[in-house]
Design an enzyme around this catalytic site. Structure first.
Site, PDB file in Angstrom:
ATOM      1  N   GLY A   1       5.855  -1.760  -1.780  1.00 53.02           N
ATOM      2  CA  GLY A   1       5.790  -3.105  -1.419  1.00 53.02           C
ATOM      3  C   GLY A   1       6.929  -3.413  -0.662  1.00 53.02           C
ATOM      4  O   GLY A   1       7.581  -2.873   0.055  1.00 53.02           O
ATOM      5  N   SER A   2       7.570  -4.897  -0.932  1.00 50.29           N
ATOM      6  CA  SER A   2       8.452  -5.443   0.092  1.00 50.29           C
ATOM      7  C   SER A   2       9.753  -4.815  -0.441  1.00 50.29           C
ATOM      8  O   SER A   2      10.813  -5.110   0.367  1.00 50.29           O
ATOM      9  CB  SER A   2       8.599  -6.959  -0.493  1.00 50.29           C
ATOM     10  OG  SER A   2       7.461  -7.611   0.188  1.00 50.29           O
ATOM     11  N   VAL A   3       9.967  -3.986  -1.688  1.00 49.19           N
ATOM     12  CA  VAL A   3      11.290  -3.352  -1.786  1.00 49.19           C
ATOM     13  C   VAL A   3      11.670  -2.484  -0.554  1.00 49.19           C
ATOM     14  O   VAL A   3      12.879  -2.255   0.032  1.00 49.19           O
ATOM     15  CB  VAL A   3      11.049  -2.317  -2.991  1.00 49.19           C
ATOM     16  CG1 VAL A   3      12.184  -1.212  -2.944  1.00 49.19           C
ATOM     17  CG2 VAL A   3      11.018  -3.078  -4.329  1.00 49.19           C
ATOM     18  N   PHE A   4      10.540  -2.032   0.509  1.00 50.46           N
ATOM     19  CA  PHE A   4      10.928  -1.178   1.633  1.00 50.46           C
ATOM     20  C   PHE A   4      11.625  -1.991   2.866  1.00 50.46           C
ATOM     21  O   PHE A   4      11.915  -1.368   3.703  1.00 50.46           O
ATOM     22  CB  PHE A   4       9.373  -0.565   2.035  1.00 50.46           C
ATOM     23  CG  PHE A   4       9.721   0.397   2.856  1.00 50.46           C
ATOM     24  CD1 PHE A   4      10.106   1.758   2.587  1.00 50.46           C
ATOM     25  CD2 PHE A   4       9.611   0.365   4.095  1.00 50.46           C
ATOM     26  CE1 PHE A   4       9.875   2.931   3.347  1.00 50.46           C
ATOM     27  CE2 PHE A   4       9.708   1.413   5.262  1.00 50.46           C
ATOM     28  CZ  PHE A   4       9.917   2.636   4.718  1.00 50.46           C
ATOM     29  N   LYS A   5      11.525  -3.420   2.526  1.00 48.79           N
ATOM     30  CA  LYS A   5      12.162  -3.908   3.553  1.00 48.79           C
ATOM     31  C   LYS A   5      13.791  -4.174   3.592  1.00 48.79           C
ATOM     32  O   LYS A   5      14.320  -4.348   4.571  1.00 48.79           O
ATOM     33  CB  LYS A   5      11.842  -5.601   3.366  1.00 48.79           C
ATOM     34  CG  LYS A   5      10.338  -5.963   3.697  1.00 48.79           C
ATOM     35  CD  LYS A   5       9.995  -7.349   3.003  1.00 48.79           C
ATOM     36  CE  LYS A   5       8.534  -7.574   3.248  1.00 48.79           C
ATOM     37  NZ  LYS A   5       8.057  -8.924   2.716  1.00 48.79           N
TER      38      LYS A   5
END
Length: 506
Positions: free
Chosen positions: A227-231
């Site tokens: 999820g948004s950890v990849f941001k």
């Protein structure tokens, strides 16, 4: 010497030569085969369990240690019984040592040292022969922090959402030493070490057949969409491409990537509805539309290369003993192909990839290593579990870890910008529960969809003091639903507090 005596001498010499050759053949070439032959099984077990196996220990308060795996004497044929006093708290780290089956984790990859058979313990064995003392196995001291491990275990087990499956990892960013590693659900290794084969087999069958897979170390051996950890990786790539935390990005309530009609939206209408938003604010509020656009703008090759710089696609990573280059096998984290049938970049897939969806998969250990690299000024250290190997009498040390740089993920300037952005997430975003008073804490939540069950919850983050990294952590909660990432952030904060309190001597 007359002829008959000469002939007899030659025959005798030949016979002695053949006998000597055969002896060497039996001992050198065939010795291991004979020693491990199934007919020798009982004798080998008697020999192995006739010697006290070394302890596996973790670091407790101050300079003290505590045994989490030890052997105690019995009145049976097998003289020593393996015990695990903390039951399921350390199970996936230390593993188990069964009498009749295969060992796992530290019990497996340090078996030679723990059993006393390692070449490093040769002088200890010789000394025991001369002193008349009973030979014993060596002791293994892990990098694990007792406070961090037990906090991680208890917080995961008693999480406020009732989630039954998850994992947590804490790592020292400056060295790579694993401070905590918990997988949920866990198991009690003691039942697998029973001297009664029927009981040990039944215990293993029950655990192996359990649909929740308690024997699986989810911290290193399984992957999920981050999820948004990849941001964080998107941000690193953008910063290296010349953008700054204050660079304005396109935002808005929705985004449709080229080549698709699928609409990407934000977690709620209140998240970045405006046309533009700074990159630091986009990470703080986790603006999907901004980062999807950013991923498409930077392109597949740039994003994948930066993900690899943080450890994605590493097929050879282990977490164990640096000296012997072995340990726990770590599943590879992947970005995915992000390609059309003809091999060209699939921009619609890139838009999903940039927010940690589509084919992106990550282990919890990888999540902690991302945060660790940011905190350690861009340098990612190789993770390890074994810190020291101590002799049976604990007066000699046969190995002390030498931390090893694994890769540089980003430059120190980019790392400091990422620190600023991730600290904004914790101070100004939805991760305030991860804060540790007196420390600079940065992090990023993630909510990932799988299309089958409730959304997964993630948090990765770190704690620093006076510019020095103390700990980096990742917490994953499977199918946690609403509030999963917030609960992962809260648990992470508790783990970071345990590490910082231990470092401060509290």
């Amino acid at each position: 010497m007359n002829a008959p005596l000469r002939k007899a001498s030659v025959v005798i010499l030949v016979l002695f030569g053949l006998l000597f050759a055969n002896l060497n053949w039996v001992q050198a070439a065939k010795g291991e085969e004979y020693r491990t032959h199934e007919r020798n099984a009982f004798r080998l077990r008697d020999v192995e369990y006739g010697k006290q196996r070394g302890n596996i220990e973790v670091k407790a308060a101050g300079v003290s240690t505590e045994a989490v795996a030890l052997s105690k004497g019995t009145d049976g044929r097998l003289r020593y019984q393996r015990e695990y006093p903390f039951k399921d708290v350390y199970a996936h780290v230390i593993g188990y040592k069964p009498v009749y089956n295969t060992a796992s984790s530290v019990e497996r990859f340090e078996n030679a040292y723990l059993s006393g058979q390692s070449d490093e313990l040769f002088t200890d064995r010789v000394r025991a022969m001369f002193t008349g003392e009973e030979s014993a196995g060596g002791n293994v001291l892990l990098s694990i922090s007792k406070a961090a491990q037990e906090t991680a275990y208890q917080q995961l087990k008693d999480n406020k959402l009732g989630v039954k499956v998850g994992a947590a990892v804490a790592i020292d960013p400056a060295t790579g030493g694993i401070q905590a590693m918990v997988s949920m659900p866990s198991f009690d290794p003691t039942q697998l070490a029973s001297h009664t084969k029927k009981d040990a087999d039944a215990a293993f069958a029950a655990l192996d057949g359990d649909k929740t897979k308690p024997l699986l170390n989810r911290a290193v051996a399984d992957t999920w969409p981050p999820g948004s950890v990849f941001k964080v990786i998107d941000s690193a790539a953008a910063l290296e491409a010349g953008r700054t935390p204050e660079t304005m990005l396109k935002a808005g309530p929705s985004y449709v990537a080229p080549g698709t009609t699928h609409e990407i939206t934000n977690a709620s209408p209140s998240v970045c509805p405006q046309d533009q938003i700074s990159m630091i604010e986009a990470l703080t509020v986790s603006c999907n539309t901004s980062f999807s656009r950013l991923g498409v703008d930077l392109g597949r090759d740039v994003i994948k290369k930066k993900a690899e710089a943080f450890g994605f696609e590493d097929e050879a990573l282990t977490c164990g003993n640096l000296k012997e280059n072995n340990g726990l096998t770590v599943a590879s984290s992947h970005v995915g192909e992000v390609a059309n049938a003809d091999g060209s970049e699939d921009k619609a897939a890139m838009a999903q990839t940039a927010i940690g969806q589509k084919d992106v998969r990550m282990t919890p250990l990888q999540g902690a290593m991302i945060a660790a690299a940011v905190a350690n000024d861009g340098v990612q250290m190789r993770p390890y579990l074994v810190e020291r190997l101590l002799g049976p009498d604990r007066t000699s040390t046969h190995y002390t870890v030498n931390p090893e740089e694994l890769r540089r993920s980003v430059s120190s300037d980019v790392a400091r910008d990422l620190q600023k952005m991730m600290q904004s997430v914790v101070v100004n975003g939805g991760s305030k529960s991860a804060q540790v008073p007196g420390y600079d804490v940065g992090g990023k939540t993630g909510t990932s969809q799988n299309g089958i069950t409730d959304n997964h919850g993630w948090f990765v983050g770190y704690a620093m003091k006076d510019g020095k990294p103390i700990s980096a952590v990742a917490v994953f909660l499977e199918a946690a639903g609403d509030g999963g990432s917030a609960e992962a952030a809260r648990i992470s904060g508790q783990i970071l507090k345990a590490v910082t309190a231990e470092r401060a001597g509290k």
